[in-house]
Scaffold this motif. Structure first.
Motif, short mmCIF file in Angstrom:
data_model
loop_
_atom_site.label_atom_id
_atom_site.label_comp_id
_atom_site.label_asym_id
_atom_site.label_seq_id
_atom_site.Cartn_x
_atom_site.Cartn_y
_atom_site.Cartn_z
N ASP A 111 1.85 14.23 -2.78
CA ASP A 111 0.90 14.98 -3.58
C ASP A 111 1.16 16.44 -3.19
O ASP A 111 0.77 16.87 -2.10
CB ASP A 111 -0.52 14.54 -3.27
CG ASP A 111 -1.55 15.18 -4.17
OD1 ASP A 111 -1.32 16.31 -4.65
OD2 ASP A 111 -2.60 14.55 -4.40
N MET A 150 0.84 -1.19 0.00
CA MET A 150 0.00 0.00 0.00
C MET A 150 0.88 1.25 0.00
O MET A 150 1.81 1.36 0.79
CB MET A 150 -0.89 0.00 1.24
CG MET A 150 -1.81 1.16 1.32
SD MET A 150 -2.96 0.93 2.70
CE MET A 150 -3.25 2.61 3.09
N THR A 151 0.60 2.17 -0.88
CA THR A 151 1.36 3.40 -0.97
C THR A 151 0.99 4.33 0.17
O THR A 151 -0.19 4.52 0.47
CB THR A 151 1.07 4.12 -2.31
OG1 THR A 151 1.38 3.23 -3.36
CG2 THR A 151 1.91 5.36 -2.44
N ARG A 152 2.01 4.87 0.80
CA ARG A 152 1.77 5.84 1.86
C ARG A 152 1.96 7.23 1.26
O ARG A 152 3.08 7.64 0.97
CB ARG A 152 2.70 5.58 3.03
CG ARG A 152 2.41 4.23 3.66
CD ARG A 152 3.13 3.96 4.94
NE ARG A 152 4.49 4.44 4.99
CZ ARG A 152 5.08 4.86 6.11
NH1 ARG A 152 4.44 4.86 7.25
NH2 ARG A 152 6.33 5.27 6.08
N THR A 153 0.85 7.93 1.11
CA THR A 153 0.86 9.24 0.49
C THR A 153 0.84 10.33 1.54
O THR A 153 0.08 10.28 2.50
CB THR A 153 -0.36 9.41 -0.45
OG1 THR A 153 -0.31 8.39 -1.44
CG2 THR A 153 -0.36 10.77 -1.12
N LYS A 165 -7.45 10.40 1.73
CA LYS A 165 -6.51 9.81 0.78
C LYS A 165 -5.07 9.69 1.26
O LYS A 165 -4.26 9.04 0.60
CB LYS A 165 -6.51 10.62 -0.52
CG LYS A 165 -7.83 10.58 -1.26
CD LYS A 165 -7.74 11.37 -2.54
CE LYS A 165 -9.05 11.32 -3.32
NZ LYS A 165 -8.97 12.15 -4.53
N ALA A 166 -4.71 10.34 2.35
CA ALA A 166 -3.31 10.37 2.79
C ALA A 166 -3.18 9.84 4.21
O ALA A 166 -4.16 9.78 4.94
CB ALA A 166 -2.78 11.80 2.72
N GLY A 225 10.34 5.77 0.64
CA GLY A 225 9.23 4.88 0.35
C GLY A 225 7.87 5.53 0.49
O GLY A 225 6.86 4.86 0.74
N LEU A 226 7.83 6.85 0.31
CA LEU A 226 6.58 7.60 0.39
C LEU A 226 6.23 8.16 -0.98
O LEU A 226 7.09 8.29 -1.85
CB LEU A 226 6.72 8.76 1.39
CG LEU A 226 7.06 8.43 2.82
CD1 LEU A 226 7.33 9.70 3.62
CD2 LEU A 226 5.94 7.62 3.46
N GLU A 227 4.98 8.52 -1.13
CA GLU A 227 4.53 9.24 -2.31
C GLU A 227 4.04 10.60 -1.84
O GLU A 227 3.46 10.71 -0.76
CB GLU A 227 3.39 8.47 -2.98
CG GLU A 227 2.92 9.08 -4.28
CD GLU A 227 1.88 8.23 -4.97
OE1 GLU A 227 0.83 8.79 -5.33
OE2 GLU A 227 2.12 7.02 -5.13
N ARG A 235 9.91 15.27 -3.68
CA ARG A 235 9.66 14.03 -4.42
C ARG A 235 10.86 13.09 -4.33
O ARG A 235 10.70 11.87 -4.14
CB ARG A 235 9.31 14.35 -5.87
CG ARG A 235 7.91 14.94 -6.00
CD ARG A 235 7.47 15.11 -7.46
NE ARG A 235 6.14 15.70 -7.47
CZ ARG A 235 5.90 17.00 -7.66
NH1 ARG A 235 6.89 17.84 -7.89
NH2 ARG A 235 4.66 17.45 -7.62
N ASP A 281 10.69 9.54 -2.33
CA ASP A 281 11.01 8.30 -3.04
C ASP A 281 12.04 7.49 -2.24
O ASP A 281 11.88 6.27 -2.08
CB ASP A 281 11.54 8.62 -4.44
CG ASP A 281 11.72 7.39 -5.28
OD1 ASP A 281 10.77 6.58 -5.39
OD2 ASP A 281 12.83 7.21 -5.84
#
Length: 150
Positions: A48, A1-4, A68-69, A44-46, A37, A41
């Motif tokens: 927005d 799962m992406t952690r945004t 969403k985050a 291991g995070l994304e 960004r 990266d």
């Protein structure tokens, strides 16, 4: 799962690089977004990354981040010192937020010493320039979505 992580920026930050460089530095907001960004990266995070001059838009984005985050970084600019609406939005979504400022708000005009964000923020980083955003990402990287722990 992406952690945004939502990175939200308020009024006048679109003018970075040409607005009072002695106070805010020479980097543009795009430069800071690139730093974030790259650091995200590596962690291991994304991210927005967004900017608006409108208070209501920041409130809407905080609501969206709540869905969403797993966390947010917020440089609310001048709204830091005036916006009960942003304070209430953070409280309503119970999202971990780190407040960031490029300049040290405590060694500037007295009206900047009060933050409406601070009482609902996980932490505050100020006065370190663009690296403050990267430090906030590092602080969040080791955390889970632990909204109810404060």
């Amino acid at each position: 799962m992406t952690r945004t992580v939502f990175i939200l920026n308020g009024p006048n930050l679109n003018l970075l690089g040409r607005r009072e460089p002695a106070t805010y530095g020479a980097e543009t907001l795009d430069d800071i977004a690139g730093r974030c960004r790259r650091r995200a990266d590596a962690l291991g995070l994304e991210v927005d990354f967004r900017q608006t001059n409108a208070e209501g838009t920041l409130v809407d984005w905080i609501h969206e981040a709540g869905d969403k985050a797993f966390a947010a970084i917020l440089n609310a600019g001048a709204y830091t010192h005036t916006s009960v609406a942003i304070h209430d939005a953070i409280r309503a979504v119970a999202l971990p937020v780190i407040e960031v400022h490029l300049s040290n708000i405590h060694n500037r005009e007295s009206f900047r010493h009060v933050s409406y964000i601070a009482p609902v923020a996980r932490g505050i980083i100020c006065g370190l320039g663009p690296v403050g955003y990267e430090l906030a990402l590092e602080a969040l990287a080791g955390q889970q979505d632990n909204r109810a722990t404060d």
